[in-house]
Design a protein around this motif. Structure first.
Motif, PDB file in Angstrom:
ATOM      1  N   HIS A  57      16.567  -4.443  -2.003  1.00 45.82           N
ATOM      2  CA  HIS A  57      15.446  -5.290  -2.255  1.00 45.82           C
ATOM      3  C   HIS A  57      14.270  -4.411  -2.483  1.00 45.82           C
ATOM      4  O   HIS A  57      13.845  -4.000  -1.200  1.00 45.82           O
ATOM      5  CB  HIS A  57      15.483  -6.351  -1.198  1.00 45.82           C
ATOM      6  N   ASP A  58      13.560  -4.741  -3.306  1.00 38.85           N
ATOM      7  CA  ASP A  58      11.779  -4.375  -3.721  1.00 38.85           C
ATOM      8  C   ASP A  58      12.149  -2.729  -3.666  1.00 38.85           C
ATOM      9  O   ASP A  58      10.829  -1.986  -3.260  1.00 38.85           O
ATOM     10  CB  ASP A  58      11.033  -4.768  -2.547  1.00 38.85           C
ATOM     11  N   TRP A  59      13.016  -2.232  -3.968  1.00 37.13           N
ATOM     12  CA  TRP A  59      13.100  -0.639  -4.034  1.00 37.13           C
ATOM     13  C   TRP A  59      11.942  -0.120  -5.096  1.00 37.13           C
ATOM     14  O   TRP A  59      11.212   1.003  -4.637  1.00 37.13           O
ATOM     15  CB  TRP A  59      14.483  -0.051  -4.457  1.00 37.13           C
ATOM     16  N   TYR A  99       7.019   2.797  -5.597  1.00 33.37           N
ATOM     17  CA  TYR A  99       5.694   3.048  -6.244  1.00 33.37           C
ATOM     18  C   TYR A  99       4.493   2.929  -5.303  1.00 33.37           C
ATOM     19  O   TYR A  99       3.813   3.754  -5.281  1.00 33.37           O
ATOM     20  CB  TYR A  99       5.227   1.669  -6.991  1.00 33.37           C
ATOM     21  N   GLY A 100       4.794   2.072  -4.300  1.00 32.08           N
ATOM     22  CA  GLY A 100       3.639   2.089  -3.370  1.00 32.08           C
ATOM     23  C   GLY A 100       3.545   3.562  -2.421  1.00 32.08           C
ATOM     24  O   GLY A 100       2.202   4.081  -2.247  1.00 32.08           O
ATOM     25  N   SER A 101       4.741   4.002  -2.190  1.00 32.79           N
ATOM     26  CA  SER A 101       4.787   5.382  -1.571  1.00 32.79           C
ATOM     27  C   SER A 101       4.406   6.409  -2.272  1.00 32.79           C
ATOM     28  O   SER A 101       3.305   7.322  -1.715  1.00 32.79           O
ATOM     29  CB  SER A 101       6.319   5.664  -1.046  1.00 32.79           C
ATOM     30  N   VAL A 110      -4.498   0.762  -3.437  1.00 30.17           N
ATOM     31  CA  VAL A 110      -3.216   0.532  -3.605  1.00 30.17           C
ATOM     32  C   VAL A 110      -2.721  -0.544  -3.320  1.00 30.17           C
ATOM     33  O   VAL A 110      -1.908  -1.312  -3.839  1.00 30.17           O
ATOM     34  CB  VAL A 110      -2.240   1.857  -2.864  1.00 30.17           C
ATOM     35  N   ALA A 111      -3.385  -1.329  -2.055  1.00 32.93           N
ATOM     36  CA  ALA A 111      -2.947  -2.536  -1.834  1.00 32.93           C
ATOM     37  C   ALA A 111      -3.393  -3.670  -3.057  1.00 32.93           C
ATOM     38  O   ALA A 111      -2.780  -4.532  -3.157  1.00 32.93           O
ATOM     39  CB  ALA A 111      -3.690  -3.104  -0.638  1.00 32.93           C
ATOM     40  N   HIS A 114      -0.299  -0.751   5.763  1.00 32.18           N
ATOM     41  CA  HIS A 114      -0.326   0.075   6.873  1.00 32.18           C
ATOM     42  C   HIS A 114       0.978  -0.061   7.578  1.00 32.18           C
ATOM     43  O   HIS A 114       1.391   0.738   8.001  1.00 32.18           O
ATOM     44  CB  HIS A 114      -1.403  -0.274   7.774  1.00 32.18           C
ATOM     45  N   ALA A 115       1.621  -1.534   7.415  1.00 35.37           N
ATOM     46  CA  ALA A 115       2.938  -1.658   8.006  1.00 35.37           C
ATOM     47  C   ALA A 115       3.970  -0.739   7.469  1.00 35.37           C
ATOM     48  O   ALA A 115       5.077  -0.599   7.961  1.00 35.37           O
ATOM     49  CB  ALA A 115       3.107  -3.186   8.042  1.00 35.37           C
ATOM     50  N   HIS A 116       3.923  -0.814   6.040  1.00 33.81           N
ATOM     51  CA  HIS A 116       4.890  -0.077   5.370  1.00 33.81           C
ATOM     52  C   HIS A 116       4.568   1.296   4.791  1.00 33.81           C
ATOM     53  O   HIS A 116       5.798   2.166   4.277  1.00 33.81           O
ATOM     54  CB  HIS A 116       5.265  -0.911   3.987  1.00 33.81           C
TER      55      HIS A 116
END
Length: 79
Positions: A13-15, A20-22, A34-35, A46-48
């Motif tokens: 899920h959300d891979w 992208y975020g990473s 990025v947020a 920050h959590a992920h």
């Protein structure tokens, strides 16, 4: 992405979103930016994504093109 695709292909899920975020954070090193791009909060980022990937990994990810992955299976079209 719909759940049917995830189930058939086996993608978590959300891979794609997490990928992208990473890799985007690896390039810009700016959680707030990025947020905003991802439509989430800096707190969630920050959590992920608090341990960013190396910049070189972000550059490599965003340089990927279909021909790199599929070779001669890609048909190039003229503009």
């Amino acid at each position: 992405m719909d759940r049917e695709f995830e189930r058939e292909e086996g993608w978590p899920h959300d891979w794609l979103r997490h990928t992208y975020g990473s890799h985007r954070n690896a390039l810009v090193r700016n959680i707030a930016q990025v947020a905003e791009e991802m439509g989430t909060s800096p707190k969630m980022m920050h959590a992920h994504y608090h341990q960013p990937r190396p910049r070189s990994e972000g550059e490599e990810f965003f340089a990927l093109r279909p021909a790199d992955l599929l070779g001669d299976q890609v048909v190039r079209l003229r503009a």
